[in-house]
Design an enzyme around this catalytic site. Structure first.
Site, PDB file in Angstrom:
ATOM      1  CD  GLN A  66       3.740  26.373 -54.232  1.00  0.00           C
ATOM      2  OE1 GLN A  66       4.195  26.170 -53.104  1.00  0.00           O
ATOM      3  NE2 GLN A  66       2.512  26.014 -54.559  1.00  0.00           N
ATOM      4  CG  LEU A  87      -5.466  25.696 -53.277  1.00  0.00           C
ATOM      5  CD1 LEU A  87      -4.194  25.731 -54.110  1.00  0.00           C
ATOM      6  CD2 LEU A  87      -6.646  25.242 -54.131  1.00  0.00           C
ATOM      7  CG  ASP A 115      -0.573  27.403 -46.838  1.00  0.00           C
ATOM      8  OD1 ASP A 115       0.436  27.639 -47.507  1.00  0.00           O
ATOM      9  OD2 ASP A 115      -0.867  26.259 -46.460  1.00  0.00           O
ATOM     10  CD  GLN A 116       0.275  25.032 -51.891  1.00  0.00           C
ATOM     11  OE1 GLN A 116       0.240  25.002 -53.116  1.00  0.00           O
ATOM     12  NE2 GLN A 116       0.373  23.926 -51.176  1.00  0.00           N
ATOM     13  CG  HIS A 123       2.204  25.700 -43.276  1.00  0.00           C
ATOM     14  ND1 HIS A 123       2.286  24.573 -42.505  1.00  0.00           N
ATOM     15  CD2 HIS A 123       3.414  25.836 -43.880  1.00  0.00           C
ATOM     16  CE1 HIS A 123       3.500  24.050 -42.641  1.00  0.00           C
ATOM     17  NE2 HIS A 123       4.198  24.795 -43.465  1.00  0.00           N
TER      18      HIS A 123
END
Length: 352
Positions: free
Chosen positions: A101, A288, A290-291, A318
């Site tokens: 990532q 997901l 924060d991703q 996060h």
């Protein structure tokens, strides 16, 4: 030069990885202090140092402080990444998913490239390989960001030794999807995985317990996938993922096995996480949430859209940390988190 306080918010490796990734994308040098200050072993550990050196390699960066246990780093990128095959070996069970990532955006926003990553693929405190493949990448594909991953060998704690291959083409079309309200599961999948040196009954017991727990809630899985895989350390996992009726949103929940932890509990716990998420009636699960902040931010500035929002099952440190950090690199973006930490809430990404 940007000055980043690595102790802010969750105070772990996320601040470093996000800073590295966005620094390479925008060619912005930064200095980070207090790296992983809030962790039992502060400073750069092997998996973080691999991220630093990988980002430096693809961008020809100048480095200062890039050594084990260092709590300060200066990173000055010098060039855009070129399209080639890069190989990076963490040499521990450190997460290949988090390394992937970190490198995804610099490569996708230049010429693309191929990655061979070695280390942990199914380890605590990070998304497993299956999360990347079945949740994260399909969701970012709806933003126009395309990448493929394949698993050659699993890496469990403590030895790691896993190997994933990633193919990343240039990100050419930027779009924002339409998320339907809440999450209405259309298809549910059970993946039960064990290392090949463990008995098959573990595989079957994990899957059976997960299925029974789902059926009790009148949720019928579309498919049960049983996988035996090569690895240096023994390990097991149950991964539950679901696709929403809007065909865009996905959620995924992982439970890793360990010595003395019954196979039935592994399956039940993965499903329990899914059921807890469904109770919140939100769109995106906490990991997901924060991703996807980085790719959504890119989609907004590249697509001339004004804003995007979604609800999440839990506001985490996060998420709050990413919302604080991303606008320091992407000046056109403002991120608002509505709600209290630990509770469900709403995320708003806006163009200034």
């Amino acid at each position: 030069m940007l000055l980043i306080d690595g102790s802010y918010g969750e105070g772990g490796g996320q601040v470093l990885r996000t800073s590295l990734s966005l620094s390479v994308v925008f060619g912005k040098p930064f200095k980070i202090i207090n790296i992983r200050k809030n962790r039992p072993k502060p400073g750069l550990q092997p998996q973080h140092l691999t991220c630093v050196k990988a980002c430096a390699e693809i961008s020809g960066a100048e480095l200062k402080g890039a050594e084990l246990n260092s709590q300060e780093l200066i990173f000055i990128p010098k060039k855009k990444p070129i399209n080639k095959t890069y190989t990076f070996d963490i040499k521990t069970a450190g997460s290949t998913s988090l390394l992937f990532q970190t490198l995804l955006y610099p490569l996708a926003l230049s010429e693309g490239g191929e990655l061979i990553l070695k280390g942990g693929t199914h380890v605590p405190f990070s998304p497993p390989y299956h999360y990347l493949k079945y949740v994260f990448l399909p969701v970012v594909d709806s933003l126009g960001l395309k990448a493929e991953v394949s698993l050659e060998k699993a890496g469990f704690y403590p030895k790691g030794g896993g190997r994933i291959i990633a193919k990343i083409p240039p990100w050419e079309k930027f779009r924002l999807p339409k998320f339907a309200e809440g999450f209405d599961p259309e298809n549910i999948y059970i993946i039960s995985l064990i290392s090949e040196n463990l008995p098959s009954h573990i595989l079957e017991r994990q899957a059976k317990s997960a299925k029974e727990r789902l059926l009790k809630k009148k949720l019928k899985p579309k498919e049960e996938i049983l996988e035996k895989i090569k690895s240096d350390s023994p390990g097991t996992m149950v991964f539950i993922y679901s696709i929403d009726r809007d065909k865009v949103k996905r959620v995924g929940f992982t439970e890793l096995g360990r010595k003395g932890y019954p196979a039935e509990k592994v399956g039940e716990s993965a499903v329990a996480q899914f059921l807890e998420f469904l109770k919140t009636n939100t769109q995106i699960e906490k990991h997901l949430a924060d991703q996807i902040l980085i790719p959504i931010s890119f989609a907004i500035i590249k697509n001339n859209k004004k804003n995007f929002k979604y609800t999440t099952s839990k506001i985490t440190k996060h998420l709050l940390t990413q919302a604080w950090l991303i606008p320091q690199f992407i000046n056109e973006i403002n991120i608002k988190i509505l709600g209290k930490e630990g509770k469900s809430g709403e995320v708003k990404i806006e163009r200034k």
